[in-house]
Design an enzyme around this catalytic site. Structure first.
Site, short mmCIF file in Angstrom:
data_model
loop_
_atom_site.label_atom_id
_atom_site.label_comp_id
_atom_site.label_asym_id
_atom_site.label_seq_id
_atom_site.Cartn_x
_atom_site.Cartn_y
_atom_site.Cartn_z
N PRO A 30 -2.65 11.28 -3.59
CA PRO A 30 -3.21 10.67 -4.71
C PRO A 30 -2.73 9.16 -4.88
O PRO A 30 -1.62 8.71 -4.43
CB PRO A 30 -2.43 11.54 -5.78
CG PRO A 30 -1.26 12.23 -5.26
CD PRO A 30 -1.40 12.32 -3.84
N ASP A 31 -3.65 8.32 -5.27
CA ASP A 31 -3.52 6.99 -5.45
C ASP A 31 -2.92 6.66 -7.06
O ASP A 31 -3.66 6.95 -7.85
CB ASP A 31 -4.72 6.08 -5.42
CG ASP A 31 -4.61 4.89 -5.70
OD1 ASP A 31 -3.56 3.99 -5.82
OD2 ASP A 31 -5.73 4.00 -5.74
N PHE A 32 -1.59 6.23 -7.02
CA PHE A 32 -1.16 6.01 -8.52
C PHE A 32 -1.95 5.03 -9.03
O PHE A 32 -1.55 4.95 -10.60
CB PHE A 32 0.32 5.73 -8.40
CG PHE A 32 0.65 4.58 -7.74
CD1 PHE A 32 0.65 3.28 -8.10
CD2 PHE A 32 1.34 4.47 -6.48
CE1 PHE A 32 0.87 2.37 -7.88
CE2 PHE A 32 1.63 3.35 -5.67
CZ PHE A 32 1.39 2.08 -6.33
N ARG A 33 -2.87 4.10 -8.56
CA ARG A 33 -3.62 3.27 -9.53
C ARG A 33 -4.65 3.81 -10.21
O ARG A 33 -5.00 3.52 -11.39
CB ARG A 33 -3.93 2.06 -8.63
CG ARG A 33 -2.65 1.09 -8.39
CD ARG A 33 -3.07 -0.25 -7.80
NE ARG A 33 -1.97 -0.92 -7.19
CZ ARG A 33 -1.47 -0.71 -6.23
NH1 ARG A 33 -1.94 0.19 -5.26
NH2 ARG A 33 -0.01 -1.33 -5.85
N ASN A 100 -1.03 0.93 3.00
CA ASN A 100 -0.25 2.52 3.03
C ASN A 100 0.73 2.52 3.77
O ASN A 100 1.01 1.83 4.64
CB ASN A 100 -1.65 3.45 3.46
CG ASN A 100 -2.98 3.30 2.71
OD1 ASN A 100 -2.79 2.82 1.72
ND2 ASN A 100 -3.88 3.65 3.45
N ASP A 102 1.87 5.72 4.73
CA ASP A 102 2.05 7.24 5.13
C ASP A 102 2.03 7.31 6.75
O ASP A 102 1.91 8.60 7.16
CB ASP A 102 0.93 8.00 4.37
CG ASP A 102 -0.76 7.30 4.66
OD1 ASP A 102 -0.85 6.69 5.49
OD2 ASP A 102 -1.38 6.99 3.33
N HIS A 117 3.43 -2.96 3.57
CA HIS A 117 4.12 -2.18 2.60
C HIS A 117 5.32 -1.48 3.47
O HIS A 117 6.00 -0.41 2.75
CB HIS A 117 3.67 -1.71 1.52
CG HIS A 117 2.67 -2.46 0.71
ND1 HIS A 117 1.50 -2.04 -0.11
CD2 HIS A 117 2.77 -3.86 0.59
CE1 HIS A 117 1.09 -3.04 -0.58
NE2 HIS A 117 1.68 -4.29 -0.33
#
Ligand code: ZN
Length: 245
Positions: A30-33, A100, A102, A117
Site C-alpha cells: 500500500p502507498d501511504f500517500r 521504492n 522494496d 530512497h
C-alpha cells in the site's frame, strides 16, 4: 496511443524509466500517500521514517518493520516490474531510477536500478558503521525489540533514507547522468511530488527528450508529456509487454 508509444520505445536510442509507489501497489504494497487504511491506520509514517524520532524510539520503527518492511521478501514483482525487466533484457531500457525501497525491480530481473530512497536489505550500525544483512537483523529481532551492534552496542538502522537524512549522492548523480543521456523517459506510478525524483523528467524535457507518464493521477508535467496514460497500470503494462515478447 499504446501503439504509438510502442513504436517510440522501439526506436528510442536511450530509454530510461522512473518509478514510484504506484507500481508497488500492483504487488500489494500500500502507498501511504494515497492509502490511509490497513497498516497506515496503525502507524504514523511521519514518525516511522523520521531520523530523530528513530534515534529516540527505534522500537517503533522495528515493530513496523517486522510487520511490514521485512515481509517484502515474500512479495512478488507485478506486471509493471516485469515489463521494465523485459525491456532491459532485450537491450532497450538502459536504467531504472526508483523511489521504492522494496527491491521488486531487482527481483523481476532488472540489473541497473538506482534507488533514491535506499533499501532495507542492508543495515548499518550508526556508531561504528558495521554492515548487517536483513537476515541478521531479523534474527536479532527474534530476541529483542531493537537490534544492537555486536561490536559496539550501537543502534542499527536499515539503509532506507529517512526524513531528515541526505539522499544517496551516488544514486542521484547516476540517475541525473542517465536522464541527461535519454531521448525517451517512461514515468510509471509516480505523481512526481517528491523531489529530487520529480525533477528528473524536467531534466529530460529540458534536453529535448520525450516523456511518457503512466499514472492514474495527473502530475505537474502532464501538460508537457508526449503520452499520458492514466488507465490502470497493470492493464497498460500487460498490453505493452506483448509487443516485446
Ligand atoms: Zn557498531
Amino acid at each position: 496511443m499504446i501503439e504509438e508509444l510502442v513504436k517510440a520505445i522501439k526506436k528510442s536510442n536511450y530509454l530510461v524509466a522512473l518509478t514510484g509507489a504506484g507500481i508497488s501497489t500492483l504487488s500489494g504494497i500500500p502507498d501511504f500517500r494515497t492509502d490511509k487504511s490497513g497498516i497506515w491506520e496503525r502507524y504514523d509514517q511521519s514518525r516511522i521514517f523520521d531520523i530523530s524520532y528513530f534515534k529516540k524510539h527505534p522500537e517503533y520503527f522495528y515493530k513496523f518493520a517486522k510487520e511490514y518492511i521485512y515481509t517484502f521478501t515474500n512479495i512478488e514483482p507485478a506486471i509493471a516490474h516485469k515489463f521494465l525487466a523485459r525491456l532491459e533484457e532485450i537491450g532497450i531500457l538502459k536504467s531504472i531510477t526508483t523511489q521504492n525501497v522494496d527491491g521488486l525491480h531487482q527481483k523481476a530481473g532488472s540489473k541497473k536500478v538506482f534507488e533514491l530512497h535506499g533499501n532495507p536489505f542492508r543495515s548499518h550500525c550508526l556508531s561504528c558503521k558495521k554492515i548487517f544483512s536483513q537476515k541478521e537483523i531479523e534474527i536479532m529481532l527474534k530476541d529483542s525489540d531493537v537490534p544492537l551492534c555486536n561490536e559496539c552496542s550501537g543502534l542499527i538502522k536499515p539503509d532506507i533514507i529517512f526524513y531528515g537524512e541526505m539522499l544517496p549522492e551516488d544514486a542521484i548523480n547516476s540517475s541525473i547522468a542517465e536522464v541527461e543521456k535519454c531521448d525517451l523517459m517512461l514515468v510509471l506510478g509516480t505523481s512526481l511530488v517528491v523531489y529530487p525524483a520529480a525533477y528528473l523528467p524536467e531534466i529530460a524535457l529540458r534536453n529535448g527528450a520525450l516523456i511518457a507518464i503512466l499514472n492514474k493521477q495527473p502530475t505537474h508535467l502532464s501538460g508537457r508529456a508526449k503520452w499520458i496514460i492514466d488507465d490502470d497500470l497493470a492493464v497498460t503494462c500487460s498490453m505493452l509487454i506483448k509487443y516485446f515478447e
